[in-house]
Design an enzyme around this catalytic site. Structure first.
Site: not given
Length: 471
Positions: A106, A108, A110-111, A129, A173, A226
């Site tokens: 997770a 920093p 954003g999602k 995290e 992610d 990404c």
């Protein structure tokens, strides 16, 4: 920007005739986008283009010095790459009631913060995290976003596997080779290699294998990277489809958004390419776990509501402290020698379960800490969307004073202000606390959050934009 030869040849093979436009886009300046907090800054940004697939996303005409915008520190908006805001579109389509949600990788935040704004009211968000220092950055951003329904953990994927069938939605992610970051982070170009792509794909498989049992049958796994290559994208989705029988779900889009279809196979996946969309490289796919999968829930509804006696007798929580939040009857309160926290009553058993199994570093609303006989309001309380603004006198500051406060400098409170704890606001959005002791006010902004730069841009006054109310 000089791209690695192997990356050029591999990507040219994938994009074929589109490759020249793609490479040209990588040489252009990266767009800047933010996402407004729907409760702290409802409305829109004047003179800014909307992010088409995001309910609260906007492109900025230039990149301001966010460090010197008090609204940034207040959690009134989040600086986020536009492509990754596509998560909100998925949630709006597929999540219709309160859910238990995990954002596995997770930091920093954003999602996580996007999901908190888009999930149905009453959803539980667990944000994790594995890297410890990044986990504390995540906890700070979650606290500033202010939802009482959030838990932040510092764990590996393997720690969640035993929570069989617990989560309704899981975001992964996953760590990737970062090809989509070349324009924003030129240093990532030097870290790229074909070998690193293979290592990332192997690590992603391991993470997905470990986390899959924690997803309930019929639940959603939202996978994203990404990066551009197919090993970490289409091939990973095909593997989940083949190995676990996962159904790959379509997401509603519009042609004018420019989202690219799969570069390999025919499964519905969504690629954001800089020559087609206004954003960075991003890939997302949505998978549903088979309903018929033989999974035993981690605990039954009977077990979920079963109450166990505590061996530790804790001091009662003062009614005055409970009144610091709105609707305190919907929360339960935990008191310890360090302070008091509040957490939604509907997830009391869940918090006990997760605290026993995971390394929880933030949960709900930290209300206060104790120092001698003093009960000191917690920084996160000031930023919480559940704060009862009527419980404290407040002092609204101008830009210069707000910046001084965020640098932990002394600020004037005025002779007419009462002694005690005052809520400091900027444009009537809370920033934190001071303690007015008459001749001076003690700045209680957390040292770890303070602005450390001594440089103040000349255009500082232009950085704090105004969100106009939507009619």
């Amino acid at each position: 920007m000089i791209l690695p030869d192997a990356f050029v040849s591999r990507t040219r093979e994938l994009l074929k005739a589109e490759y020249p436009a793609f490479e040209e886009a990588l040489q252009a300046e990266a767009p800047v986008s933010v996402r407004l907090h729907p409760k702290k800054a409802p409305g829109r940004l004047p003179d800014s283009d909307r992010v088409a697939w995001a309910a609260h996303g906007f492109f900025l005409n230039e990149r301001p010095a966010f460090t010197f915008d008090p609204l940034f520190h207040a959690g009134a908006y989040y600086v986020q790459e536009a492509s990754s805001m596509f998560l909100g579109q998925v949630i709006r389509q597929y999540v219709s009631g309160p859910v238990r949600c995990l954002d596995l990788c997770a930091a920093p935040g954003g999602k996580t913060t996007d999901a908190v704004s888009e999930l149905p009211e009453g959803s539980l968000m667990v944000s994790n995290e594995i890297v410890r220092n990044r986990a504390y950055v995540l906890a700070e951003n979650v606290a500033k976003w202010g939802s009482p329904y959030c838990i932040v953990t510092n764990n590996g994927a393997e720690d969640f596997g035993s929570l069989t069938g617990y989560f309704d939605v899981i975001f992964t992610d996953v760590p990737c080779s970062g090809e989509g970051m070349f324009r924003k982070d030129p240093e990532s170009i030097g870290e790229w290699s074909v070998g690193n792509v293979a290592r990332c794909a192997e690590r992603q498989q391991e993470i997905l294998h470990r986390i899959w049992p924690a997803l309930r049958p019929g639940g959603l796994l939202i996978y994203s990277t990404c990066t551009y290559n197919t090993e970490e994208n289409e091939e990973m989705i095909a593997l989940l489809h083949r190995k676990f029988g996962a159904e790959v779900l379509p997401v509603e889009t519009l042609p004018e958004w420019g989202i690219h279809e799969a570069l390999q196979g025919d499964l519905p996946v969504y690629r954001f390419m800089p020559h087609r969309t206004r954003g960075e490289g991003f890939f997302m796919a949505v998978l549903r776990k088979p309903e018929e999968e033989d999974t035993v829930p981690f605990f039954t509804e009977k077990q979920r509501t079963k109450k166990k006696g505590s061996k530790t007798v804790l001091p009662p929580v003062p009614v005055a402290v409970q009144s610091w939040i709105t609707h305190p009857e919907t929360f339960f309160f935990r008191s310890s020698p360090e302070g008091i926290t509040a957490f939604p009553l509907s997830y009391q058993t869940d918090l006990a379960l997760l605290t026993a199994r995971l390394n929880v570093i933030h949960a709900g609303i930290p209300l206060c800490t104790f120092k001698g006989k003093d009960t000191i309001p917690a920084p996160a309380l000031a930023l919480s969307t559940a704060l009862n603004r009527d419980a404290f006198p407040s002092i609204d500051t101008d830009l210069t004073t707000a910046i001084a406060y965020l640098k932990r400098e002394a600020i004037p409170t005025g002779s007419d202000m009462p002694r005690g704890y005052l809520l400091v606001t900027y444009r009537h959005i809370p920033l934190g606390w001071v303690k007015n002791i008459g001749n001076r006010a003690n700045n209680l902004y957390p040292p770890e959050w303070k602005i450390r730069s001594g440089y103040l841009p000349e255009k500082c006054a232009g950085l704090s934009w105004t969100a106009t109310e939507t009619k």
